[in-house]
Design a protein around this motif. Structure first.
Motif, short mmCIF file in Angstrom:
data_model
loop_
_atom_site.label_atom_id
_atom_site.label_comp_id
_atom_site.label_asym_id
_atom_site.label_seq_id
_atom_site.Cartn_x
_atom_site.Cartn_y
_atom_site.Cartn_z
N ALA A 58 -4.58 -4.77 1.23
CA ALA A 58 -3.60 -5.47 0.41
C ALA A 58 -3.83 -5.20 -1.07
O ALA A 58 -2.89 -5.02 -1.84
CB ALA A 58 -3.65 -6.97 0.69
N ASP A 59 -5.08 -5.15 -1.48
CA ASP A 59 -5.39 -4.85 -2.88
C ASP A 59 -5.01 -3.42 -3.25
O ASP A 59 -4.50 -3.17 -4.35
CB ASP A 59 -6.88 -5.09 -3.15
N ARG A 60 -5.28 -2.49 -2.32
CA ARG A 60 -5.01 -1.07 -2.62
C ARG A 60 -3.52 -0.78 -2.74
O ARG A 60 -3.11 0.06 -3.55
CB ARG A 60 -5.61 -0.18 -1.53
N VAL A 61 -2.70 -1.43 -1.93
CA VAL A 61 -1.27 -1.10 -1.91
C VAL A 61 -0.46 -1.96 -2.86
O VAL A 61 0.75 -1.82 -2.95
CB VAL A 61 -0.68 -1.24 -0.48
N ARG A 62 -1.15 -2.85 -3.57
CA ARG A 62 -0.44 -3.76 -4.47
C ARG A 62 0.41 -2.96 -5.48
O ARG A 62 -0.05 -2.02 -6.09
CB ARG A 62 -1.44 -4.63 -5.22
N GLY A 63 1.64 -3.36 -5.62
CA GLY A 63 2.52 -2.71 -6.60
C GLY A 63 3.24 -1.48 -6.11
O GLY A 63 4.01 -0.87 -6.84
N ILE A 64 2.99 -1.08 -4.84
CA ILE A 64 3.64 0.12 -4.31
C ILE A 64 4.75 -0.26 -3.33
O ILE A 64 5.90 0.15 -3.48
CB ILE A 64 2.63 1.06 -3.63
N ILE A 65 4.42 -1.07 -2.35
CA ILE A 65 5.41 -1.44 -1.34
C ILE A 65 6.49 -2.32 -1.97
O ILE A 65 6.20 -3.25 -2.69
CB ILE A 65 4.75 -2.19 -0.16
N GLY A 66 7.71 -2.00 -1.68
CA GLY A 66 8.81 -2.84 -2.13
C GLY A 66 9.10 -2.75 -3.60
O GLY A 66 9.86 -3.56 -4.13
N SER A 67 8.52 -1.78 -4.29
CA SER A 67 8.69 -1.73 -5.75
C SER A 67 10.10 -1.38 -6.18
O SER A 67 10.46 -1.57 -7.32
CB SER A 67 7.71 -0.71 -6.35
N THR A 68 10.90 -0.88 -5.26
CA THR A 68 12.27 -0.52 -5.63
C THR A 68 13.31 -1.28 -4.81
O THR A 68 14.44 -0.85 -4.68
CB THR A 68 12.50 0.99 -5.44
N SER A 69 12.91 -2.42 -4.21
CA SER A 69 13.84 -3.17 -3.37
C SER A 69 14.97 -3.76 -4.21
O SER A 69 14.79 -4.12 -5.36
CB SER A 69 13.10 -4.29 -2.65
#
Length: 753
Positions: free
Chosen positions: A668-679
């Motif tokens: 969760a810490d590593r992917v923070r800010g990547i998933i859903g960033s353009t929703s």
């Protein structure tokens, strides 16, 4: 430019770029610590008067402005330009300049009523020397701020030239409008987007001159050569009868030239094209001046030739009726076939012709065979054909998995003037963008189009617009891509000699499928039937984008199925780079059955992108979260944000399947800010609508704050079953935590502008 209703006036209102100049001039005039004046220099019709008028309007309420204009009559009279001001001076004051300066200084101070005084002088080159000297002295003593405008500083009064040389007067040069500035002005005047073909053609015709541009837009509208299609202003194939305003402006430009320059221009217009070597040595200085003024162009192909820029100027010089035939639609496509075979073809030309045909058919292995044949001698063909052969070889190597070898050839394609106006410009951009993408550098892919498409030469602009749109779409810039592609599609609806409309429609379907599936479906209808006459690469790209669009319009499974079918065709043709790209998309859509195939193809292909695909597929196949996270980091580093988001979602899914809470937290810490960033709201609504009834029940339970255990009791199932439903929800919504799920639900409820 002015608004549509009155196109053709002599002095168009201040354009956006000229308004910036006017704002800068205002700042200089009110800055008491700077120069006491500004002189604006620019060609006839460049917008000098509009700048002066804008400055006057802005400073009228806070200063005392006196507007003067030079004229041919004033040059014959002492203090002719100042006759209105000096009328109140005693007659004996006019016998000595010092008395005139002193008397005027006093009169201006009384008239200003305590406000700063600005004297604005238009057509300053027509001022008499006496008036110019007085104004210069008043500015130097601080009695006034001076704003002047002239066509050529060398023709301005000597006093003004001396003040500029000593930097007492600041100089502002009005350059010709760029193609981008012309597009911006046209958009503002016409009230809608303008395709590149229209802005490019009018930029060439006007030479970036605002007044001529304004007149030409009026002529094009009146002739029906400029009309609105789908909300975008495009060119038609109509002939344009140019009005008297346009002709007069062109003749004014010619009249401003020196006699020797006019003579040279007339001879060049009569000849059509003239070898540069045939221009006499004593005429080269005049030729340089005409080139700087954009009245002549110099093409460098097999030999350098000089010609008058555009039919509008040529007709005016030769005294013919001004009519422009828009032949832009007859330009060749960047993917056209090689010219027809002739009996005198050399062996190497025959190999090059067959290589072209093979590329057209998508058989790039045969293209390589033809260009590496012992019978093909690149020095047996001319430079233009050698250049085409290099493009074909680079393209073929890139598409068949030999990216490193393709890059070596690509490095020889340095942007230079010798490519200007060739359809190959767009093809170079496509080829190099492909090479950069397969080499694992999406940022360089985006830059490739800018390097080769920044100056479109004689081409129509439509093909370059398409390429930039496609590159931005693949590079994860859908907003920029949609702007390019929508304009290009509108132009193609008028004329599409290259058969590229289905490709553009398919790309638009893909980039709009998440937020507007209904619109995407309409685009897919337009993309459903690409002609077999267009080259394989056009057909292949069309099918690829159409398949990707199915994820938003139908389902991810349907998209994966279509992509698998394309990958099988790629494999049969030996186009392994395309096969790898396509199967990796299938894997990113969640079909893990292709992971091993991706690993094998990635190992066989060259380039960092192939290595990235291999790493990602290995992580998915082995359920190794760390490998998938490594793939995510690499994708983000090379600028492939869509790949990075998909890898982040996969890592989250793998972590959620684990019993280790620590792993879930670390992921969760590593992917923070990547998933859903353009929703977006529309996109999330579409994702939620794709959930099953039970999955929506899980979402509602999460929103209501129900725990997994309590929800499991309500359903009469195990907690593990509920977690399985939740995992599928996370997968479909591309979220990794409950807080992100709640955020997406909240976004779906937001109002859509």
């Amino acid at each position: 430019m002015k608004a549509v209703s009155g196109a053709g006036q002599d002095h168009p209102p201040t354009s956006g770029v000229r308004q910036q100049v006017a704002d800068s001039v205002c700042d200089r005039l009110v800055d008491e610590t700077g120069s006491p004046g500004v002189i604006v220099v620019g060609d006839t019709g460049s917008g000098k008067t509009a700048v002066l008028r804008s400055v006057i309007d802005r400073l009228r309420s806070s200063t005392c402005i006196i507007h003067l204009r030079g004229s041919n009559l004033d040059t014959q009279l002492r203090y002719g330009a100042l006759r209105v001001l000096i009328a109140d001076l005693p007659a004996n004051h006019l016998d000595h300049p010092v008395r005139v300066i002193t008397g005027l200084s006093r009169l201006l101070e009384e008239r200003a009523l305590g406000l700063p005084t600005i004297i604005v002088v238009d057509d300053a080159e027509l001022l008499d020397e006496g008036s110019a000297t007085v104004l210069g002295q008043l500015a130097q003593t601080g009695s006034i701020r001076l704003l002047a405008a002239c066509v050529n500083l060398s023709r301005a009064p000597v006093c003004f030239q001396d003040l500029c040389q000593s930097q007492t007067l600041a100089q502002v040069h009005l350059a010709s409008l760029t193609q981008q500035e012309v597009a911006g002005d046209m958009k503002s005047a016409l009230g809608g987007a303008v395709c590149r073909a229209a802005s490019l053609f009018l930029h060439r015709q006007s030479g970036g001159n605002p007044r001529l541009l304004n007149a030409l837009v009026g002529d094009y509208l009146a002739s029906g050569a400029l009309r609105c299609v789908g909300g975008v202003w495009v060119l038609t194939s109509a002939e344009v009868d140019l009005g008297p305003a346009s002709a007069r402006i062109v003749m004014d430009h010619i009249a401003a030239l020196e006699p020797t320059q006019q003579q040279l221009l007339e001879s060049l217009a009569a000849a059509g094209t003239t070898p540069l070597a045939a221009v006499a040595a004593d005429q080269l200085g005049d030729l340089d001046t005409l080139y700087v003024l954009k009245m002549v162009s110099i093409e460098r192909d097999h030999r350098a030739v000089v010609s008058v820029t555009g039919p509008l100027l040529r007709d005016a010089i030769l005294g013919r009726a001004s009519r422009v035939n828009l032949r832009w639609a007859e330009q060749t496509s960047c993917w056209d076939r090689f010219p027809t075979r002739t009996e005198n073809d050399l062996a190497s030309t025959k190999h090059l012709r067959r290589a072209h045909q093979a590329a057209h058919d998508g058989d790039y292995r045969r293209t390589i065979d033809e260009l590496t044949s012992p019978m093909f001698d690149p020095f047996e063909i001319d430079r233009g054909e050698r250049f085409q052969a290099a493009i074909l070889m680079c393209e073929a190597l890139a598409f068949t998995g030999r990216t490193d070898e393709a890059r070596e050839i690509a490095n020889t394609f340095a942007p230079s003037r010798r490519y200007d106006g060739r359809p190959e410009l767009a093809r170079i951009a496509v080829t190099l963008a492909t090479v950069e993408a397969l080499s694992g550098d999406m940022t360089a892919m985006l830059e490739a189009s800018g390097r080769y498409l920044g100056g479109a030469g004689r081409s129509t602009g439509t093909y370059e617009e398409i390429v930039e749109g496609l590159v931005n779409a693949v590079g994860g810039r859908p907003v920029e891509a949609e702007g390019f592609l929508t304009a290009a599609l509108s132009q193609l609806q008028v004329s599409d000699p290259g058969g590229l409309a289905p490709l553009v429609a398919a790309a638009l379907a893909w980039i709009t499928s998440e937020d507007s599936p209904e619109r995407a479906e309409r685009y897919l209808l337009a993309a459903s039937d690409p002609s077999n006459e267009v080259p394989w690469i056009v057909r292949r790209l069309t099918k690829h984008f159409a398949a990707l669009a199915l994820q938003g319009t139908v389902s991810a499974d349907r998209a994966a199925l279509a992509l698998k079918a394309l990958s099988e065709e790629d494999g049969e043709r030996g186009n392994s780079s395309w096969q790898l790209l396509t199967l990796c998309h299938v894997l990113r859509l969640g079909d893990q059955s292709v992971a091993r195939s991706v690993m094998e193809l990635g190992a066989a292909c060259q380039g960092r992108y192939a290595s990235l695909c291999t790493l990602y597929a290995t992580g998915v196949e082995m359920e190794d979260t760390d490998l998938v996270l490594q793939a995510m980091d690499i994708a983000r580093a090379i600028g492939d944000l869509p790949f990075a988001r998909d890898a982040a979602a996969s890592a989250t899914q793998l972590a959620d399947q684990s019993e280790c809470a620590g792993l879930r937290g670390r992921v969760a810490d590593r992917v923070r800010g990547i998933i859903g960033s353009t929703s977006t709201a529309l996109g999330v609504r579409r994702q939620l609508a794709a959930l099953t009834t039970r999955e929506m029940e899980v979402v509602k339970a999460m929103v209501d704050g129900t725990t997994n255990r309590d929800f499991a009791k309500t359903l009469g199932v195990s907690v593990r079953t509920v977690e399985g439903h939740l995992y599928r929800v996370y997968t479909k919504l591309h979220v990794r935590t409950k807080s992100e799920l709640l955020a997406k639900v909240a976004l779906s409820e937001a109002a859509t502008p």
